[in-house]
Motif scaffolding. Structure first.
Motif, PDB file in Angstrom:
ATOM      1  N   LYS A 150       9.927 -20.833  41.954  1.00  0.00           N
ATOM      2  CA  LYS A 150       9.350 -19.431  41.980  1.00  0.00           C
ATOM      3  C   LYS A 150       8.095 -19.453  43.107  1.00  0.00           C
ATOM      4  CE  LYS A 150       7.034 -15.673  39.618  1.00  0.00           C
ATOM      5  NZ  LYS A 150       6.606 -15.000  38.267  1.00  0.00           N
ATOM      6  N   ALA A 151       8.131 -18.678  44.028  1.00  0.00           N
ATOM      7  CA  ALA A 151       7.098 -18.687  45.134  1.00  0.00           C
ATOM      8  C   ALA A 151       5.922 -18.130  44.393  1.00  0.00           C
ATOM      9  CB  ALA A 151       7.452 -18.138  46.090  1.00  0.00           C
ATOM     10  N   ILE A 152       4.914 -18.854  44.762  1.00  0.00           N
ATOM     11  CA  ILE A 152       3.295 -18.370  43.722  1.00  0.00           C
ATOM     12  C   ILE A 152       2.572 -18.129  45.285  1.00  0.00           C
ATOM     13  CG2 ILE A 152       3.704 -19.829  41.943  1.00  0.00           C
ATOM     14  CD1 ILE A 152       1.646 -21.794  43.136  1.00  0.00           C
ATOM     15  N   PRO A 153       1.580 -17.045  44.899  1.00  0.00           N
ATOM     16  CA  PRO A 153       0.830 -16.746  46.031  1.00  0.00           C
ATOM     17  C   PRO A 153      -0.068 -17.939  46.628  1.00  0.00           C
ATOM     18  CG  PRO A 153       0.476 -15.033  43.999  1.00  0.00           C
ATOM     19  CD  PRO A 153       1.525 -15.955  43.713  1.00  0.00           C
ATOM     20  N   ASP A 154      -0.028 -17.873  47.935  1.00  0.00           N
ATOM     21  CA  ASP A 154      -0.626 -19.182  48.488  1.00  0.00           C
ATOM     22  C   ASP A 154      -0.218 -20.468  47.969  1.00  0.00           C
ATOM     23  OD1 ASP A 154      -2.471 -17.200  49.751  1.00  0.00           O
ATOM     24  OD2 ASP A 154      -3.783 -17.363  48.094  1.00  0.00           O
ATOM     25  N   GLY A 155       1.223 -20.407  47.564  1.00  0.00           N
ATOM     26  CA  GLY A 155       1.814 -21.682  47.085  1.00  0.00           C
ATOM     27  C   GLY A 155       2.524 -22.320  48.479  1.00  0.00           C
ATOM     28  N   LYS A 156       1.759 -23.319  49.200  1.00  0.00           N
ATOM     29  CA  LYS A 156       2.515 -23.762  50.397  1.00  0.00           C
ATOM     30  C   LYS A 156       4.148 -24.113  50.182  1.00  0.00           C
ATOM     31  CE  LYS A 156      -0.011 -25.735  53.390  1.00  0.00           C
ATOM     32  NZ  LYS A 156      -1.239 -26.824  53.893  1.00  0.00           N
ATOM     33  N   VAL A 157       4.134 -25.122  49.137  1.00  0.00           N
ATOM     34  CA  VAL A 157       5.410 -26.006  48.886  1.00  0.00           C
ATOM     35  C   VAL A 157       6.507 -24.837  48.293  1.00  0.00           C
ATOM     36  CG1 VAL A 157       6.760 -27.544  47.810  1.00  0.00           C
ATOM     37  CG2 VAL A 157       4.536 -28.112  48.685  1.00  0.00           C
ATOM     38  N   SER A 158       6.102 -24.017  47.376  1.00  0.00           N
ATOM     39  CA  SER A 158       7.268 -22.937  46.639  1.00  0.00           C
ATOM     40  C   SER A 158       7.580 -21.817  47.963  1.00  0.00           C
ATOM     41  CB  SER A 158       6.385 -22.526  45.479  1.00  0.00           C
ATOM     42  OG  SER A 158       5.153 -21.817  45.800  1.00  0.00           O
ATOM     43  N   ASN A 159       6.490 -21.473  48.677  1.00  0.00           N
ATOM     44  CA  ASN A 159       6.894 -20.439  49.628  1.00  0.00           C
ATOM     45  C   ASN A 159       8.021 -21.215  50.554  1.00  0.00           C
ATOM     46  OD1 ASN A 159       5.522 -17.615  49.225  1.00  0.00           O
ATOM     47  ND2 ASN A 159       3.870 -19.111  48.464  1.00  0.00           N
ATOM     48  N   HIS A 160       7.710 -22.315  50.909  1.00  0.00           N
ATOM     49  CA  HIS A 160       8.622 -23.071  51.785  1.00  0.00           C
ATOM     50  C   HIS A 160       9.995 -23.075  51.318  1.00  0.00           C
ATOM     51  CE1 HIS A 160       9.712 -25.968  54.992  1.00  0.00           C
ATOM     52  NE2 HIS A 160      10.089 -26.571  54.080  1.00  0.00           N
ATOM     53  N   LEU A 161      10.070 -23.696  50.118  1.00  0.00           N
ATOM     54  CA  LEU A 161      11.209 -23.726  49.516  1.00  0.00           C
ATOM     55  C   LEU A 161      12.050 -22.505  49.155  1.00  0.00           C
ATOM     56  CD1 LEU A 161      10.527 -26.611  47.044  1.00  0.00           C
ATOM     57  CD2 LEU A 161      11.541 -26.892  49.030  1.00  0.00           C
ATOM     58  N   VAL A 162      11.400 -21.486  48.844  1.00  0.00           N
ATOM     59  CA  VAL A 162      12.035 -20.147  48.571  1.00  0.00           C
ATOM     60  C   VAL A 162      12.175 -19.499  49.666  1.00  0.00           C
ATOM     61  CG1 VAL A 162      11.807 -17.803  47.444  1.00  0.00           C
ATOM     62  CG2 VAL A 162      10.996 -19.965  46.213  1.00  0.00           C
ATOM     63  N   ARG A 163      11.623 -19.540  50.827  1.00  0.00           N
ATOM     64  CA  ARG A 163      11.719 -18.750  52.119  1.00  0.00           C
ATOM     65  C   ARG A 163      12.098 -19.158  53.415  1.00  0.00           C
ATOM     66  NH1 ARG A 163       9.529 -14.235  49.220  1.00  0.00           N
ATOM     67  NH2 ARG A 163       7.462 -14.730  48.172  1.00  0.00           N
ATOM     68  N   ARG A 164      11.872 -20.770  53.453  1.00  0.00           N
ATOM     69  CA  ARG A 164      12.002 -21.226  54.643  1.00  0.00           C
ATOM     70  C   ARG A 164      13.119 -22.465  54.856  1.00  0.00           C
ATOM     71  NH1 ARG A 164       6.201 -22.864  56.345  1.00  0.00           N
ATOM     72  NH2 ARG A 164       7.335 -24.106  58.049  1.00  0.00           N
ATOM     73  N   VAL A 165      13.182 -23.097  53.671  1.00  0.00           N
ATOM     74  CA  VAL A 165      14.137 -24.423  53.837  1.00  0.00           C
ATOM     75  C   VAL A 165      15.682 -23.993  54.025  1.00  0.00           C
ATOM     76  CG1 VAL A 165      14.896 -24.394  51.201  1.00  0.00           C
ATOM     77  CG2 VAL A 165      14.323 -26.583  52.667  1.00  0.00           C
ATOM     78  N   ARG A 166      16.312 -24.774  54.688  1.00  0.00           N
ATOM     79  CA  ARG A 166      17.636 -24.510  54.990  1.00  0.00           C
ATOM     80  C   ARG A 166      18.561 -25.563  54.407  1.00  0.00           C
ATOM     81  NH1 ARG A 166      15.686 -20.361  55.335  1.00  0.00           N
ATOM     82  NH2 ARG A 166      15.258 -19.103  57.133  1.00  0.00           N
ATOM     83  N   PRO A 167      19.846 -25.062  54.449  1.00  0.00           N
ATOM     84  CA  PRO A 167      20.898 -26.210  53.976  1.00  0.00           C
ATOM     85  C   PRO A 167      21.020 -27.504  54.944  1.00  0.00           C
ATOM     86  CG  PRO A 167      21.609 -23.931  53.504  1.00  0.00           C
ATOM     87  CD  PRO A 167      20.431 -23.736  54.247  1.00  0.00           C
ATOM     88  N   GLY A 168      21.088 -28.595  54.476  1.00  0.00           N
ATOM     89  CA  GLY A 168      21.000 -29.748  55.315  1.00  0.00           C
ATOM     90  C   GLY A 168      19.648 -30.365  55.177  1.00  0.00           C
ATOM     91  N   THR A 169      18.772 -29.564  54.690  1.00  0.00           N
ATOM     92  CA  THR A 169      17.281 -30.545  54.618  1.00  0.00           C
ATOM     93  C   THR A 169      17.358 -31.647  53.483  1.00  0.00           C
ATOM     94  OG1 THR A 169      16.252 -28.318  55.119  1.00  0.00           O
ATOM     95  CG2 THR A 169      14.912 -30.107  54.212  1.00  0.00           C
ATOM     96  N   ILE A 170      16.866 -32.862  54.014  1.00  0.00           N
ATOM     97  CA  ILE A 170      16.926 -34.004  53.321  1.00  0.00           C
ATOM     98  C   ILE A 170      15.286 -33.831  52.582  1.00  0.00           C
ATOM     99  CG2 ILE A 170      16.694 -36.525  53.296  1.00  0.00           C
ATOM    100  CD1 ILE A 170      19.441 -35.216  53.888  1.00  0.00           C
TER     101      ILE A 170
END
Length: 363
Positions: free
Chosen positions: A114-134
């Motif tokens: 779950k993306a939390i406000p100002d959460g650098k990692v959670s927002n990256h995983l929820v909104r930016r990460v793509r299939p194929g990422t190691i």
């Protein structure tokens, strides 16, 4: 008279000859070191995983489908895994519950974030990460799990992303073995992670679901359980959610004299501020030194009289690898930052790592 029998020349397989040739070409590294680049999930390297799919759950939550490397040892429903991901050049580690049931035939697991406000990692995983990422993985851990003997009556008290460890228990078939009540709190109906799946389970009679939508009904007070679940203190209870909810639950169960029936899982905040240099503490030796951002931690420790493991001192042999308990370090070869908080189990090479802020080294 002793007869000498000539020794037969030992047969060398074609595969062995190829490996020897490869070693001469790749020296001083081994072929396995290069295999890490083309096959990052093979069993000879630190545990990693490949994100094969990203599935939206709500407006601010998503499930990552991860294919772990061959070293993955599996998980118990309710456990979490520490995941390391590079965000804007910094290796960040966070702990997330495994939301899939164990034993999938394809060995894949799911992690719901779950993306939390100002959460650098959670927002990256929820909104930016793509299939194929190691991503980096640690083995599953945690004791927020069912005992070997399943209780007859179970209560889950959750809010927000606190539903994630519980989901693995439900998917592993708990409702078929116990009388299950789930009290879950979220801002609105559409904010309930796994909402459709939970409602299907409730409609089928597998469990009793109590949803509390705080935008319209206000925050759930633990005292309300007297009406919502009259037998709640008689049930073995697992609670996961915000600190306020868990604190209130612990006080409530203790006041009723049944504190031993309550099991809680707390998510911890992570605040790391990388910089240039800082105080390095070698925890085992009880020594702290000030180190600049260009001095290898190996040198800083030796200069302070700390007995440090070492080898090639070039980042090749991995003879200097030790745990980073907390803090941030910078890889002197490429500038990459790695951060850790207590319990992350992050390993670093001290000969090619420098302090990027205050950090504790376990040695």
């Amino acid at each position: 008279m002793t007869a000498t029998v000539p020794r037969r020349p030992q047969k060398v397989s074609f595969r062995d000859r190829l490996l020897r040739l490869a070693e001469t070409v790749t020296t001083p590294l081994l072929p396995a070191d290069y295999l890490d680049l083309v096959a990052p999930l093979h069993s000879g390297v630190a545990l990693r995983g490949r994100i094969v799919a990203v599935r939206p759950e709500t407006r601010d939550a998503a499930t990552l489908v991860v294919q772990p490397g061959r070293g993955w040892r599996g998980h118990l429903p309710g456990q979490y895994v520490r995941l390391g991901v590079d965000v804007d050049g910094v290796r960040q580690w966070r702990a997330y519950s495994v939301t899939s049931a164990p034993g999938a035939t394809d060995r894949r697991i799911t992690i719901t974030v779950k993306a939390i406000p100002d959460g650098k990692v959670s927002n990256h995983l929820v909104r930016r990460v793509r299939p194929g990422t190691i991503v980096q993985l640690d083995q599953a851990q945690g004791d927020f799990t069912m005992p070997a003997a399943t209780p007859e009556r179970v209560l889950f008290l959750t809010a927000g992303s606190g539903i994630t460890p519980v989901m693995a228990m439900l998917r592993a078939g708990l409702p078929a073995r116990a009388d299950v009540v789930l009290v879950h709190s979220a801002p609105g109906r559409d904010d309930v992670i796994f909402g459709a799946e939970l409602r299907r389970l409730a409609a089928s009679g597998a469990l009793r679901l109590v949803e509390r939508h705080t935008d319209s009904a206000g925050l759930l007070g633990v005292h309300e359980l007297d009406d919502l679940v009259p037998d709640h203190t008689e049930r073995e209870t697992w609670a996961c959610g915000p600190v306020g909810l868990l604190d209130a639950a612990e006080e409530h169960w203790a006041a009723r004299g049944v504190a031993e029936r309550l099991h809680t899982e707390r998510f911890r905040p992570t605040v790391i501020s990388p910089g240039e240099g800082g105080t390095v503490t070698f925890t085992g030796a009880g020594v702290s030194v000030e180190a600049d951002g260009a001095t290898p931690i190996l040198d800083a420790g030796e200069n302070a009289g700390v007995l440090m493991p070492s080898g090639c001192r070039m980042g090749i042999c991995f003879g200097c690898v030790v745990p980073l308990r907390q803090g941030a370090v910078r890889d002197l070869r490429n500038g990459d930052l790695t951060t850790a908080v207590p319990g992350d189990g992050v390993l670093i090479q001290t000969c090619v790592s420098a302090a990027a802020g205050t950090c504790d080294i376990e040695i």
